[in-house]
Design a protein around this motif. Sequence first.
Motif, PDB file in Angstrom:
ATOM      1  N   ALA A  65       0.839  -1.204   0.000  1.00 49.36           N
ATOM      2  CA  ALA A  65       0.000   0.000   0.000  1.00 49.36           C
ATOM      3  C   ALA A  65       0.873   1.253   0.000  1.00 49.36           C
ATOM      4  O   ALA A  65       0.599   2.214  -0.732  1.00 49.36           O
ATOM      5  CB  ALA A  65      -0.933  -0.003   1.205  1.00 49.36           C
ATOM      6  N   LYS A  66       1.933   1.246   0.789  1.00 45.34           N
ATOM      7  CA  LYS A  66       2.851   2.390   0.823  1.00 45.34           C
ATOM      8  C   LYS A  66       3.545   2.560  -0.528  1.00 45.34           C
ATOM      9  O   LYS A  66       3.706   3.677  -1.006  1.00 45.34           O
ATOM     10  CB  LYS A  66       3.884   2.211   1.927  1.00 45.34           C
ATOM     11  N   ALA A  67       3.939   1.452  -1.136  1.00 44.74           N
ATOM     12  CA  ALA A  67       4.591   1.508  -2.447  1.00 44.74           C
ATOM     13  C   ALA A  67       3.642   2.107  -3.492  1.00 44.74           C
ATOM     14  O   ALA A  67       4.054   2.948  -4.301  1.00 44.74           O
ATOM     15  CB  ALA A  67       5.059   0.121  -2.877  1.00 44.74           C
ATOM     16  N   LYS A  68       2.395   1.710  -3.460  1.00 47.52           N
ATOM     17  CA  LYS A  68       1.408   2.253  -4.405  1.00 47.52           C
ATOM     18  C   LYS A  68       1.211   3.751  -4.192  1.00 47.52           C
ATOM     19  O   LYS A  68       1.090   4.511  -5.148  1.00 47.52           O
ATOM     20  CB  LYS A  68       0.079   1.512  -4.277  1.00 47.52           C
ATOM     21  N   ASP A  69       1.176   4.169  -2.938  1.00 46.60           N
ATOM     22  CA  ASP A  69       1.051   5.603  -2.631  1.00 46.60           C
ATOM     23  C   ASP A  69       2.246   6.384  -3.166  1.00 46.60           C
ATOM     24  O   ASP A  69       2.089   7.485  -3.703  1.00 46.60           O
ATOM     25  CB  ASP A  69       0.930   5.831  -1.127  1.00 46.60           C
ATOM     26  N   ILE A  70       3.421   5.815  -3.024  1.00 47.66           N
ATOM     27  CA  ILE A  70       4.634   6.475  -3.520  1.00 47.66           C
ATOM     28  C   ILE A  70       4.580   6.611  -5.040  1.00 47.66           C
ATOM     29  O   ILE A  70       4.917   7.655  -5.589  1.00 47.66           O
ATOM     30  CB  ILE A  70       5.898   5.720  -3.057  1.00 47.66           C
ATOM     31  N   ILE A  71       4.149   5.564  -5.713  1.00 48.62           N
ATOM     32  CA  ILE A  71       4.041   5.624  -7.178  1.00 48.62           C
ATOM     33  C   ILE A  71       3.077   6.732  -7.589  1.00 48.62           C
ATOM     34  O   ILE A  71       3.348   7.473  -8.537  1.00 48.62           O
ATOM     35  CB  ILE A  71       3.628   4.268  -7.769  1.00 48.62           C
ATOM     36  N   GLU A  72       1.975   6.859  -6.891  1.00 51.57           N
ATOM     37  CA  GLU A  72       1.016   7.936  -7.199  1.00 51.57           C
ATOM     38  C   GLU A  72       1.681   9.304  -7.067  1.00 51.57           C
ATOM     39  O   GLU A  72       1.455  10.192  -7.890  1.00 51.57           O
ATOM     40  CB  GLU A  72      -0.205   7.850  -6.282  1.00 51.57           C
ATOM     41  N   LYS A  73       2.495   9.483  -6.044  1.00 54.52           N
ATOM     42  CA  LYS A  73       3.192  10.761  -5.856  1.00 54.52           C
ATOM     43  C   LYS A  73       4.192  11.002  -6.985  1.00 54.52           C
ATOM     44  O   LYS A  73       4.322  12.127  -7.470  1.00 54.52           O
ATOM     45  CB  LYS A  73       3.884  10.784  -4.500  1.00 54.52           C
TER      46      LYS A  73
END
Length: 96
Positions: free
Chosen positions: A38-46
Amino acid sequence: MNTTRTPLFYMANLGSEVSRALLEYQKKEYKEMQSSIAKAKDIIEKIEEFPEMRGRTWELEILKSIIEDLNKKKFELDKNQLLDYFSPFAARLMAT
């Protein structure tokens, strides 16, 4: 160390989250792995929000696919090759 939130900063941090998720996958700690994913996906969005990342979305799409495979517990890549991909980002960030 420069902690400005740049694409380089986020790519280095993405590498950390992916590394953590892979370790949790290997240990069969799937609940913890879900948090890292979930954190990795959030980072990709940023990362995708940065104008300079336009035109490099194919690279991010590949990373999303890899993370989704890991999420489905069907990781089929060489772990070291994936982690090696992120090494230059971390090294460049540490040098700043």
